[in-house]
Design a protein around this motif. Structure first.
Motif, PDB file in Angstrom:
ATOM      1  N   HIS A  95       2.651 -57.355 -20.617  1.00 46.70           N
ATOM      2  CA  HIS A  95       1.688 -57.170 -19.751  1.00 46.70           C
ATOM      3  C   HIS A  95       0.585 -56.672 -20.436  1.00 46.70           C
ATOM      4  O   HIS A  95       0.488 -55.877 -21.501  1.00 46.70           O
ATOM      5  CB  HIS A  95       2.140 -55.935 -18.913  1.00 46.70           C
ATOM      6  CG  HIS A  95       3.242 -56.119 -17.866  1.00 46.70           C
ATOM      7  ND1 HIS A  95       2.961 -56.522 -16.699  1.00 46.70           N
ATOM      8  CD2 HIS A  95       4.650 -55.807 -18.292  1.00 46.70           C
ATOM      9  CE1 HIS A  95       4.325 -56.606 -16.354  1.00 46.70           C
ATOM     10  NE2 HIS A  95       5.273 -56.346 -16.826  1.00 46.70           N
ATOM     11  N   PHE A 109      -2.714 -45.726 -18.585  1.00 42.66           N
ATOM     12  CA  PHE A 109      -2.766 -47.124 -18.124  1.00 42.66           C
ATOM     13  C   PHE A 109      -3.154 -47.260 -16.510  1.00 42.66           C
ATOM     14  O   PHE A 109      -1.932 -47.520 -15.761  1.00 42.66           O
ATOM     15  CB  PHE A 109      -1.669 -47.985 -18.728  1.00 42.66           C
ATOM     16  CG  PHE A 109      -1.384 -47.805 -20.025  1.00 42.66           C
ATOM     17  CD1 PHE A 109      -0.325 -48.386 -20.677  1.00 42.66           C
ATOM     18  CD2 PHE A 109      -2.430 -47.092 -20.957  1.00 42.66           C
ATOM     19  CE1 PHE A 109      -0.204 -48.351 -22.184  1.00 42.66           C
ATOM     20  CE2 PHE A 109      -2.215 -46.921 -22.321  1.00 42.66           C
ATOM     21  CZ  PHE A 109      -1.111 -47.543 -22.865  1.00 42.66           C
ATOM     22  N   TRP A 112      -2.730 -52.798 -14.416  1.00 38.98           N
ATOM     23  CA  TRP A 112      -1.767 -53.629 -15.334  1.00 38.98           C
ATOM     24  C   TRP A 112      -1.807 -55.003 -14.888  1.00 38.98           C
ATOM     25  O   TRP A 112      -1.957 -55.262 -13.351  1.00 38.98           O
ATOM     26  CB  TRP A 112      -0.237 -53.281 -15.245  1.00 38.98           C
ATOM     27  CG  TRP A 112      -0.099 -52.020 -15.749  1.00 38.98           C
ATOM     28  CD1 TRP A 112      -0.365 -50.744 -15.089  1.00 38.98           C
ATOM     29  CD2 TRP A 112       0.928 -51.599 -16.807  1.00 38.98           C
ATOM     30  NE1 TRP A 112       0.083 -49.603 -15.831  1.00 38.98           N
ATOM     31  CE2 TRP A 112       0.897 -50.122 -17.007  1.00 38.98           C
ATOM     32  CE3 TRP A 112       1.830 -52.378 -17.687  1.00 38.98           C
ATOM     33  CZ2 TRP A 112       1.560 -49.344 -17.921  1.00 38.98           C
ATOM     34  CZ3 TRP A 112       2.383 -51.701 -18.485  1.00 38.98           C
ATOM     35  CH2 TRP A 112       2.529 -50.303 -18.554  1.00 38.98           C
ATOM     36  N   GLY A 113      -1.665 -55.988 -15.606  1.00 38.14           N
ATOM     37  CA  GLY A 113      -1.356 -57.288 -15.231  1.00 38.14           C
ATOM     38  C   GLY A 113       0.094 -57.667 -14.629  1.00 38.14           C
ATOM     39  O   GLY A 113       0.652 -56.682 -14.989  1.00 38.14           O
ATOM     40  N   GLN A 114       0.305 -58.710 -14.166  1.00 29.39           N
ATOM     41  CA  GLN A 114       1.482 -58.816 -13.534  1.00 29.39           C
ATOM     42  C   GLN A 114       2.576 -59.407 -14.798  1.00 29.39           C
ATOM     43  O   GLN A 114       3.903 -59.337 -14.592  1.00 29.39           O
ATOM     44  CB  GLN A 114       1.522 -60.103 -12.340  1.00 29.39           C
ATOM     45  CG  GLN A 114       1.267 -59.474 -11.191  1.00 29.39           C
ATOM     46  CD  GLN A 114       2.127 -58.557 -10.707  1.00 29.39           C
ATOM     47  OE1 GLN A 114       3.311 -58.624 -10.457  1.00 29.39           O
ATOM     48  NE2 GLN A 114       1.400 -57.270 -10.164  1.00 29.39           N
TER      49      GLN A 114
ATOM     50  N   TYR B  35       2.180 -38.973 -19.515  1.00 26.05           N
ATOM     51  CA  TYR B  35       2.101 -39.895 -18.543  1.00 26.05           C
ATOM     52  C   TYR B  35       3.317 -40.354 -17.885  1.00 26.05           C
ATOM     53  O   TYR B  35       4.293 -40.754 -18.682  1.00 26.05           O
ATOM     54  CB  TYR B  35       1.285 -41.058 -18.947  1.00 26.05           C
ATOM     55  CG  TYR B  35      -0.057 -40.549 -19.878  1.00 26.05           C
ATOM     56  CD1 TYR B  35      -0.119 -40.068 -21.026  1.00 26.05           C
ATOM     57  CD2 TYR B  35      -1.260 -40.595 -19.274  1.00 26.05           C
ATOM     58  CE1 TYR B  35      -1.131 -39.661 -21.537  1.00 26.05           C
ATOM     59  CE2 TYR B  35      -2.361 -40.089 -19.807  1.00 26.05           C
ATOM     60  CZ  TYR B  35      -2.225 -39.691 -21.178  1.00 26.05           C
ATOM     61  OH  TYR B  35      -3.457 -39.283 -21.695  1.00 26.05           O
ATOM     62  N   TYR B  37       4.974 -43.277 -15.308  1.00 23.17           N
ATOM     63  CA  TYR B  37       4.610 -44.545 -14.543  1.00 23.17           C
ATOM     64  C   TYR B  37       5.942 -44.881 -13.723  1.00 23.17           C
ATOM     65  O   TYR B  37       6.996 -44.676 -14.037  1.00 23.17           O
ATOM     66  CB  TYR B  37       4.464 -45.797 -15.461  1.00 23.17           C
ATOM     67  CG  TYR B  37       3.393 -45.628 -16.286  1.00 23.17           C
ATOM     68  CD1 TYR B  37       3.394 -44.891 -17.534  1.00 23.17           C
ATOM     69  CD2 TYR B  37       2.089 -46.365 -16.050  1.00 23.17           C
ATOM     70  CE1 TYR B  37       2.014 -44.508 -18.280  1.00 23.17           C
ATOM     71  CE2 TYR B  37       0.855 -45.881 -16.658  1.00 23.17           C
ATOM     72  CZ  TYR B  37       1.133 -45.121 -17.809  1.00 23.17           C
ATOM     73  OH  TYR B  37      -0.101 -44.996 -18.643  1.00 23.17           O
ATOM     74  N   GLN B  39       7.881 -48.172 -11.706  1.00 22.87           N
ATOM     75  CA  GLN B  39       8.191 -49.569 -11.785  1.00 22.87           C
ATOM     76  C   GLN B  39       8.801 -49.854 -10.583  1.00 22.87           C
ATOM     77  O   GLN B  39      10.024 -49.647 -10.687  1.00 22.87           O
ATOM     78  CB  GLN B  39       8.248 -50.256 -13.230  1.00 22.87           C
ATOM     79  CG  GLN B  39       8.288 -51.780 -13.126  1.00 22.87           C
ATOM     80  CD  GLN B  39       8.591 -52.219 -14.347  1.00 22.87           C
ATOM     81  OE1 GLN B  39       9.534 -51.621 -15.220  1.00 22.87           O
ATOM     82  NE2 GLN B  39       7.898 -53.466 -14.833  1.00 22.87           N
ATOM     83  N   ALA B  44       4.667 -55.092 -11.190  1.00 24.76           N
ATOM     84  CA  ALA B  44       4.212 -54.354 -12.750  1.00 24.76           C
ATOM     85  C   ALA B  44       4.042 -52.637 -12.669  1.00 24.76           C
ATOM     86  O   ALA B  44       4.121 -52.339 -11.414  1.00 24.76           O
ATOM     87  CB  ALA B  44       2.753 -54.763 -12.928  1.00 24.76           C
ATOM     88  N   PRO B  45       4.280 -52.152 -13.681  1.00 26.77           N
ATOM     89  CA  PRO B  45       4.264 -50.472 -13.527  1.00 26.77           C
ATOM     90  C   PRO B  45       2.791 -50.036 -13.018  1.00 26.77           C
ATOM     91  O   PRO B  45       1.850 -50.837 -12.811  1.00 26.77           O
ATOM     92  CB  PRO B  45       4.362 -50.293 -15.015  1.00 26.77           C
ATOM     93  CG  PRO B  45       4.673 -51.153 -15.808  1.00 26.77           C
ATOM     94  CD  PRO B  45       4.475 -52.463 -15.173  1.00 26.77           C
ATOM     95  N   LEU B  47       0.696 -46.477 -12.534  1.00 28.20           N
ATOM     96  CA  LEU B  47       0.432 -45.120 -13.105  1.00 28.20           C
ATOM     97  C   LEU B  47       0.798 -44.019 -11.980  1.00 28.20           C
ATOM     98  O   LEU B  47      -0.160 -44.080 -10.913  1.00 28.20           O
ATOM     99  CB  LEU B  47      -0.983 -44.848 -13.749  1.00 28.20           C
ATOM    100  CG  LEU B  47      -1.485 -43.440 -13.938  1.00 28.20           C
ATOM    101  CD1 LEU B  47      -0.870 -43.103 -15.443  1.00 28.20           C
ATOM    102  CD2 LEU B  47      -2.862 -43.636 -14.515  1.00 28.20           C
ATOM    103  N   TYR B  88       9.076 -44.027 -15.984  1.00 24.41           N
ATOM    104  CA  TYR B  88       8.995 -43.812 -17.144  1.00 24.41           C
ATOM    105  C   TYR B  88       8.044 -42.775 -17.738  1.00 24.41           C
ATOM    106  O   TYR B  88       6.986 -42.767 -17.142  1.00 24.41           O
ATOM    107  CB  TYR B  88       8.341 -45.355 -18.015  1.00 24.41           C
ATOM    108  CG  TYR B  88       9.385 -46.537 -17.929  1.00 24.41           C
ATOM    109  CD1 TYR B  88       9.306 -47.307 -16.641  1.00 24.41           C
ATOM    110  CD2 TYR B  88      10.242 -46.888 -18.801  1.00 24.41           C
ATOM    111  CE1 TYR B  88      10.069 -48.544 -16.675  1.00 24.41           C
ATOM    112  CE2 TYR B  88      11.193 -48.142 -18.744  1.00 24.41           C
ATOM    113  CZ  TYR B  88      10.819 -48.610 -17.503  1.00 24.41           C
ATOM    114  OH  TYR B  88      11.728 -49.789 -17.222  1.00 24.41           O
ATOM    115  N   PHE B 101       7.316 -44.958 -25.426  1.00 26.95           N
ATOM    116  CA  PHE B 101       7.749 -44.678 -23.931  1.00 26.95           C
ATOM    117  C   PHE B 101       9.284 -44.129 -23.830  1.00 26.95           C
ATOM    118  O   PHE B 101      10.124 -44.226 -24.897  1.00 26.95           O
ATOM    119  CB  PHE B 101       8.098 -46.312 -23.523  1.00 26.95           C
ATOM    120  CG  PHE B 101       6.790 -46.668 -22.774  1.00 26.95           C
ATOM    121  CD1 PHE B 101       5.548 -46.924 -23.715  1.00 26.95           C
ATOM    122  CD2 PHE B 101       6.369 -47.007 -21.463  1.00 26.95           C
ATOM    123  CE1 PHE B 101       4.517 -47.740 -23.195  1.00 26.95           C
ATOM    124  CE2 PHE B 101       5.210 -47.670 -20.915  1.00 26.95           C
ATOM    125  CZ  PHE B 101       4.348 -47.884 -21.798  1.00 26.95           C
ATOM    126  N   GLY B 103      13.050 -44.422 -22.222  1.00 27.87           N
ATOM    127  CA  GLY B 103      13.974 -45.352 -21.843  1.00 27.87           C
ATOM    128  C   GLY B 103      13.901 -46.054 -20.287  1.00 27.87           C
ATOM    129  O   GLY B 103      14.254 -46.963 -19.903  1.00 27.87           O
TER     130      GLY B 103
END
Lengths: 122, 110
Positions: A95, A109, A112-114, B35, B37, B39, B44-45, B47, B88, B101, B103
């Protein structure tokens, strides 16, 4: 609308090379640090590399240092990742992600791209 | 072996409050911002939290972050089924000169 679109992935043999691209649109690309983050199948996220707005500062994860090269072209709103000496453990979805800094502190961040799949296998 | 340590799983029922921990060291969480995230499966993750406890626009106030010493946590209140995802934690590591990051924690809403 902010968009990040990765391309260039695919199947490559161990020891081979591949160049990923990330096309940005919908925002002023040159205002953002950019990053590559990967995710191996069924695994967690792993940061790969970061590049500052002017390319002055570049960082790599130890796992890819000396094998991968990050670059950007602000005139083309594009981010790249040149990958060489690829190993099976580099197999992952890659990504790209943008990162805005304020007073030298990251705001995270936020887009994000896929992602694009890179498979390293003989 | 991730630099930041998270529990692999967490769970709760709708309406409950769940907390996910993230443990690091002086070179990352102890010195820098954390930070978080989210998912969702197959996506995609996203924020969720920046600079320890700040929420980007569009993130519900059910999500909150905190940090103390070399540890951080993400709290999710009034749990909903759509929050079932992987979470995450991330921080810059001064010793490694890179982002590290956790896990990831798989949250299950029972």
């Amino acid at each position: 609308e902010v968009q990040l679109v990765e391309s260039g992935g695919g199947l490559v043999k161990p020891g081979g090379s591949l160049r990923l691209s990330c096309a940005a649109s919908g925002f002023t690309f040159s205002n953002y640090n950019m990053n590559w983050v990967r995710q191996a199948p069924g695994k967690g996220l792993e940061w790969v590399s970061s590049i500052s707005r002017s390319s002055r500062y570049i960082y790599y994860a130890d796992s890819v240092k000396g094998r991968f090269t990050i670059s950007r072209d602000n005139a083309k709103d594009s981010l790249y990742l040149q990958m060489s000496s690829l190993r099976a453990e580099d197999t992952a979805v890659y990504h790209c992600a943008r990162d805005l800094y304020s007073h030298n502190i990251s705001l995270g961040f936020d887009s994000w791209g896929q992602g694009i799949l890179v498979t390293v296998s003989s | 072996q991730s630099v930041l340590t998270q529990p692999p799983s967490a769970s709760g029922t709708p309406g409950q409050r769940v907390t996910i921990s993230c443990s690091g060291s002086n070179s990352n969480i102890g010195t820098n911002y954390v930070y978080w995230y989210q998912q969702l499966p197959g996506t995609a993750p996203r924020l969720l939290i920046y600079r320890n406890n700040q929420r980007p626009s569009g993130v519900p106030d059910r999500f909150s972050g905190s940090k103390s010493g070399t540890s951080a946590s993400l709290a999710i209140s009034r749990l909903r089924s759509e929050y079932e995802a992987d979470y995450y934690c991330v921080a810059w590591d001064d010793r490694l000169s890179g982002w590290v990051f956790g896990g990831g924690t798989k949250l299950t809403v029972l």
